[in-house]
Design an enzyme around this catalytic site. Structure first.
Site, mmCIF file in Angstrom:
data_model
loop_
_atom_site.group_PDB
_atom_site.id
_atom_site.type_symbol
_atom_site.label_atom_id
_atom_site.label_comp_id
_atom_site.label_asym_id
_atom_site.label_seq_id
_atom_site.Cartn_x
_atom_site.Cartn_y
_atom_site.Cartn_z
ATOM 1 N N GLY A 190 0.753 -1.250 0.000
ATOM 2 C CA GLY A 190 0.000 0.000 0.000
ATOM 3 C C GLY A 190 0.779 1.292 0.000
ATOM 4 N N PRO B 163 4.793 -5.004 -0.564
ATOM 5 C CG PRO B 163 6.978 -4.197 -0.724
ATOM 6 C CD PRO B 163 6.110 -5.155 0.059
ATOM 7 N NE ARG C 106 0.096 2.210 -6.038
ATOM 8 C CZ ARG C 106 -0.968 2.143 -6.849
ATOM 9 N NH1 ARG C 106 -0.921 2.676 -8.041
ATOM 10 N NH2 ARG C 106 -2.084 1.556 -6.437
ATOM 11 N NE ARG D 120 -2.746 2.602 -11.615
ATOM 12 C CZ ARG D 120 -2.582 3.789 -11.121
ATOM 13 N NH1 ARG D 120 -1.951 4.712 -11.820
ATOM 14 N NH2 ARG D 120 -3.025 4.086 -9.919
ATOM 15 C CE1 TYR E 108 -8.621 1.815 -10.209
ATOM 16 C CE2 TYR E 108 -6.439 1.990 -11.157
ATOM 17 C CZ TYR E 108 -7.450 1.221 -10.612
ATOM 18 O OH TYR E 108 -7.264 -0.124 -10.470
ATOM 19 C CB CYS F 291 -13.096 2.506 -30.867
ATOM 20 S SG CYS F 291 -12.170 2.159 -32.345
ATOM 21 C CE1 TYR G 223 -1.459 -3.755 -8.672
ATOM 22 C CE2 TYR G 223 -0.426 -1.708 -7.958
ATOM 23 C CZ TYR G 223 -0.845 -3.005 -7.693
ATOM 24 O OH TYR G 223 -0.647 -3.534 -6.453
HETATM 25 N N1 LLP Z 1 -1.143 -7.262 -0.823
HETATM 26 C C1 LLP Z 1 -2.427 -7.426 -1.153
HETATM 27 C C2 LLP Z 1 -3.230 -8.448 -0.466
HETATM 28 C C3 LLP Z 1 -2.997 -6.632 -2.148
HETATM 29 O O1 LLP Z 1 -4.269 -6.787 -2.469
HETATM 30 C C4 LLP Z 1 -2.204 -5.664 -2.815
HETATM 31 C C5 LLP Z 1 -2.766 -4.834 -3.871
HETATM 32 C C6 LLP Z 1 -0.849 -5.547 -2.447
HETATM 33 C C7 LLP Z 1 -0.364 -6.359 -1.430
HETATM 34 C C8 LLP Z 1 0.078 -4.579 -3.094
HETATM 35 O O2 LLP Z 1 -0.300 -3.252 -2.865
HETATM 36 P P1 LLP Z 1 0.611 -2.025 -3.374
HETATM 37 O O3 LLP Z 1 1.874 -2.017 -2.548
HETATM 38 O O4 LLP Z 1 0.903 -2.231 -4.809
HETATM 39 O O5 LLP Z 1 -0.216 -0.829 -3.127
HETATM 40 N N2 LLP Z 1 -4.992 -1.607 -9.708
HETATM 41 C C9 LLP Z 1 -4.841 -0.602 -8.684
HETATM 42 C C10 LLP Z 1 -4.143 -1.145 -7.454
HETATM 43 C C11 LLP Z 1 -4.843 -2.324 -6.831
HETATM 44 C C12 LLP Z 1 -4.098 -2.896 -5.664
HETATM 45 C C13 LLP Z 1 -4.611 -4.237 -5.327
HETATM 46 N N3 LLP Z 1 -3.970 -4.892 -4.236
HETATM 47 C C14 LLP Z 1 -4.081 0.577 -9.293
HETATM 48 O O6 LLP Z 1 -3.711 0.503 -10.454
HETATM 49 O O7 LLP Z 1 -3.856 1.570 -8.631
#
Ligand code: LLP
Length: 451
Positions: free
Chosen positions: A268, A311, A313, A350, A354, A381, A410
């Protein structure tokens, strides 16, 4: 809307970079007006490989993985970092994650298969998902994954049955929904009460279910997991989640006598998409999370669990960029200027999904000021098909190479072949060398599964 930013800055190490701060991959620089990443000229690379093209700065990627590991090691006695492969998945990134000592979060059979294909040690793989199918659970358990993160009681029953059939005891975590409202986009919030993920704490449900898991054969409950959302800038959200989880773990010890080995706080951490974004650093995140766990453990008299984070992203977003070729320009008087590129929502959904923000530059004019505000639209399109909405750019001419930054997370994993658009190739650059790690999809590939 981002303001024009164009001034080049001379860095202490002699590189000249654009004023895009944390948005840029670490090795980005500008030489004779061209954007270089990993010592490779992005304009030449685009001409050689064609566009659209995903490019990753390998040194940047490895550096972030090391920062995660070292920052947690410096702040906590027993921590593990799982790479959330949903952010960006191909064989090479998993090989690198393995070399850099990462654990791995897979959220389905396909991600697991990729991990198996590169020989990723299965004991370091955690299987996630709110609905893992029967087949996926069987694949994961027979592969010997380190943990399955349980999401429901139905799944508990399935895991127990399959593990029994395979004659193994499967280590599991329970995913808890901690009810923490993270400050981020509605669609990527996951830890709040109204969520399809995990065991809810409402009506003490999650706590009661711990008893069910403990009373079920063939599973070994070793810890708890939560994930409060994605692209989070405010570290206090993570601290709140730790407090909720530690309180829960203490109650589990008091009432069930279970001492938890693993506390997995999910992913996150947010990243910079715009030059003015100021996300917390990996080091700050590690220090804050580790301290919160140590303080809460002290408060409740708990032995320190192994601390895990997941992590995605913040490991890959800024290491990746996308290159495109400008093919059409259209100015609507008093409305906006469209610059059309040879990609769009197929390689980066994205913005359409979003309203995500991105910074872009023209790679062959990287030393020129970004004086115009344009919408970089795609070739699909659909009216919502854009990669950058009203962003700054140099004056664009036909055949210019546009580089959109921070597209490492992503984008490829959420890509499609809409309008028959083949998936772009992926190139890793490092020390002046470029290597194709995923080849461009062909028209034959597009039709290969049709019977
Ligand atoms: N762990 C779990 C259980 C998750 O569901 C996620 C992301 C992560 C770790 C990794 O989170 P990060 O560090 O990447 O924030 N498609 C969306 C993001 C969806 C995230 C889903 N879960 C976007 O493009 O912003």
């Amino acid at each position: 809307m981002s303001l024009p930013k164009s001034d080049l800055t001379k860095q202490a190490d002699g590189r000249t970079t654009m004023e895009l701060g944390p948005v840029l991959p670490k090795t980005a620089d500008v030489r004779d007006g061209h954007l270089f990443i990993g010592g490779v000229d992005m304009v030449e690379l685009a001409r050689e490989q064609g566009t659209a093209l995903y490019v990753f700065d390998e040194a940047d990627l490895r550096d972030r993985m090391r920062q995660y590991r070292e920052s947690f090691a410096a702040n906590y006695p027993n921590a593990g970092v799982l790479y959330a492969s949903k952010a960006f998945l191909n064989k090479e990134v998993l090989r690198i994650a393995n070399e850099e000592g990462m654990f791995l979060d897979v959220s389905g059979g396909g991600e697991l298969a990729c991990a198996q294909a590169v020989g990723f040690p299965m004991e370091r793989v955690f299987m996630h998902g709110n609905y893992k199918t029967e087949a996926e659970l069987r694949e994961a358990i027979s592969a010997g994954v380190g943990r399955i993160v349980l999401d429901t009681r139905l799944e508990l029953a399935r895991v127990s049955r399959i593990a029994g059939e395979l004659g193994v005891v499967q280590k599991v975590l329970m995913r808890i929904t901690p009810g923490v409202e993270a400050d981020t986009h509605e669609y990527i919030k996951t830890g709040c009460e109204d969520s399809k993920f995990g065991f809810t704490m409402l009506d003490d449900f999650a706590f009661k279910c711990v008893g069910d898991v403990l009373g079920t054969p063939n599973v070994d409950l070793v810890g708890f997991h939560c994930h409060i959302g994605s692209q989070i800038f405010a570290l206090h959200s993570f601290v709140e989640a730790v407090q909720v989880m530690a309180k829960f773990v203490a109650r589990v010890r008091d009432e069930y006598g279970l001492y938890v080995e693993d506390l997995d706080m999910g992913g996150g951490l947010g990243v910079a998409y715009l030059a003015d974004d100021k996300p917390s650093s990996i080091a700050e995140f590690a220090e804050c999370t580790a301290n919160a766990v140590m303080e809460a453990s002290l408060e409740y008299g708990l032995p320190l669990p192994r601390l895990l984070v997941e992590p995605g992203r913040s490991l890959v977003a800024n290491a990746g960029v996308t290159l495109y070729t400008v093919g059409v320009m259209k100015t609507l008087p008093n409305i906006r200027k469209y610059v059309a590129i040879d990609g769009g929502m197929s390689d980066n959904v994205r913005t359409a999904l979003y309203h995500a923000d991105y910074e872009a530059t023209i790679a062959n004019k990287a030393d020129q000021p970004r004086t115009e505000i344009v919408t970089l639209c795609g070739k699909h399109c659909e009216s919502g098909d854009a990669v950058v909405l009203d962003g700054s750019l140099q004056h664009a001419d036909l055949d210019d190479i546009v580089c959109v930054f921070a597209t490492g997370a992503y984008c490829y994993t959420m890509s499609s072949t809409y309008n028959g658009q083949p998936h772009p190739a992926i190139v890793f650059v490092r020390d002046g060398q470029a290597r194709v790690v995923t080849r461009r999809e062909t028209y034959e590939d597009l039709m290969a599964r049709d019977v």
